[in-house]
Write an enzyme that holds these catalytic residues in place. Sequence first.
Site, mmCIF file in Angstrom:
data_model
loop_
_atom_site.group_PDB
_atom_site.id
_atom_site.type_symbol
_atom_site.label_atom_id
_atom_site.label_comp_id
_atom_site.label_asym_id
_atom_site.label_seq_id
_atom_site.Cartn_x
_atom_site.Cartn_y
_atom_site.Cartn_z
ATOM 1 N N GLU A 115 9.816 -3.487 10.138
ATOM 2 C CA GLU A 115 10.095 -2.994 9.740
ATOM 3 C C GLU A 115 10.893 -1.999 10.666
ATOM 4 O OE1 GLU A 115 7.713 -1.045 7.205
ATOM 5 O OE2 GLU A 115 8.448 1.085 6.801
ATOM 6 N N LYS A 120 -1.160 -9.082 2.906
ATOM 7 C CA LYS A 120 -0.469 -8.916 4.396
ATOM 8 C C LYS A 120 -1.045 -7.867 4.935
ATOM 9 C CE LYS A 120 3.682 -6.180 3.557
ATOM 10 N NZ LYS A 120 2.546 -4.903 4.721
ATOM 11 N N ASP A 167 1.208 -0.828 -0.411
ATOM 12 C CA ASP A 167 -0.092 -0.388 -0.055
ATOM 13 C C ASP A 167 1.572 1.046 -0.104
ATOM 14 O OD1 ASP A 167 1.529 -0.161 2.530
ATOM 15 O OD2 ASP A 167 -1.383 0.432 3.231
ATOM 16 N N SER A 168 2.432 1.273 0.016
ATOM 17 C CA SER A 168 3.123 2.335 -0.366
ATOM 18 C C SER A 168 2.440 3.125 -1.654
ATOM 19 C CB SER A 168 4.213 1.280 -0.509
ATOM 20 O OG SER A 168 4.929 0.155 -0.810
HETATM 21 O O1 KIV Z 1 3.916 -1.253 1.558
HETATM 22 C C1 KIV Z 1 5.242 -1.665 1.425
HETATM 23 O O2 KIV Z 1 5.685 -0.955 0.422
HETATM 24 C C2 KIV Z 1 5.582 -2.335 2.681
HETATM 25 C C3 KIV Z 1 6.567 -2.204 2.554
HETATM 26 C C4 KIV Z 1 6.780 -1.505 2.629
HETATM 27 C C5 KIV Z 1 7.416 -3.201 3.236
HETATM 28 O O3 KIV Z 1 4.738 -2.490 3.607
#
Ligand code: KIV
Length: 273
Positions: free
Chosen positions: A190, A124, A55-56
């Site tokens: 993280e 996730k 979700d980044s």
């Molecule tokens: O959203 C994302 O890209 C993540 C990574 C930074 C692990 O959760």
Amino acid sequence: MSESHPSTPKISPMSVPKFAAAKGREKKLTVLTAYDFAFARLFDQAGVDAILVGDSLGMVVQGKSSTVPVTLDEMIYHGEMVVRATSRALVIVDLPFMSYQVSSTQALENAGRILKETGAGAVKLEGGVHQADTIRALAAADLPVMAHVGMRPQSVMKMGGMSKVQRNEEALLADAKAAEDAGAFGVVLELMPQSIAARITRELSIPTIGIGAGPDCDGQVLVCHDMLGMNQQFHPKFLKRYADLQSVILEATTRYLQEVRDGEFPGAEHTHQ
Ligand code: KIV
């Protein structure tokens, strides 16, 4: 590249059991984020073990200041493109903010939508102790789930920012263990000191995937835009840039603009007679 229908479950060569079995191996697990067909195809070709549709994307694709506004439909939209581009990597799609926190039932429905509509292999979510019931419900329904502990970007309001190194060793260990006990097949660690990530990695029997957590994790993940140097303003200590795409793209674009303005492009070799 797969020709299968997006809703057909895709059993990629890197399956969830294979990913989990890589725990403790000398050869570390490799994970990169991707959000579209073009990048995912290249990472898959390069042989990455798993692609995380993170979700980044709210920040690096949509230009928002956090991951909080990202919606379930957006995750599905991007997840489906990534799955279509991969033939080898395990694709894991993030459950976005407020798509699983309300109840286990909400999480089951939304994780189910992600897996059915994208063809991804796993989801996730962020949390450990406080999400244990939800992880348990997903795992019990055979929906493979990875947890994410330490700095949790969806908790930016509570944490007061996204760059603070997490140092409460017992709380971090408890979160990771709760995720494992509840049935997560892996856990992202993280932003925490190396010693804590190393201890969690030793004490867990599922793979740990680090970002800003040092070299002792079972694998590493980076956001692809950061790894490829597409945003030179972002330079946390943990980030290593493997390319300078920002300069490459700026230079190529400037040359194109110049050549069009000067009438140099298209030349005879690019013109049908
Ligand atoms: O959203 C994302 O890209 C993540 C990574 C930074 C692990 O959760």
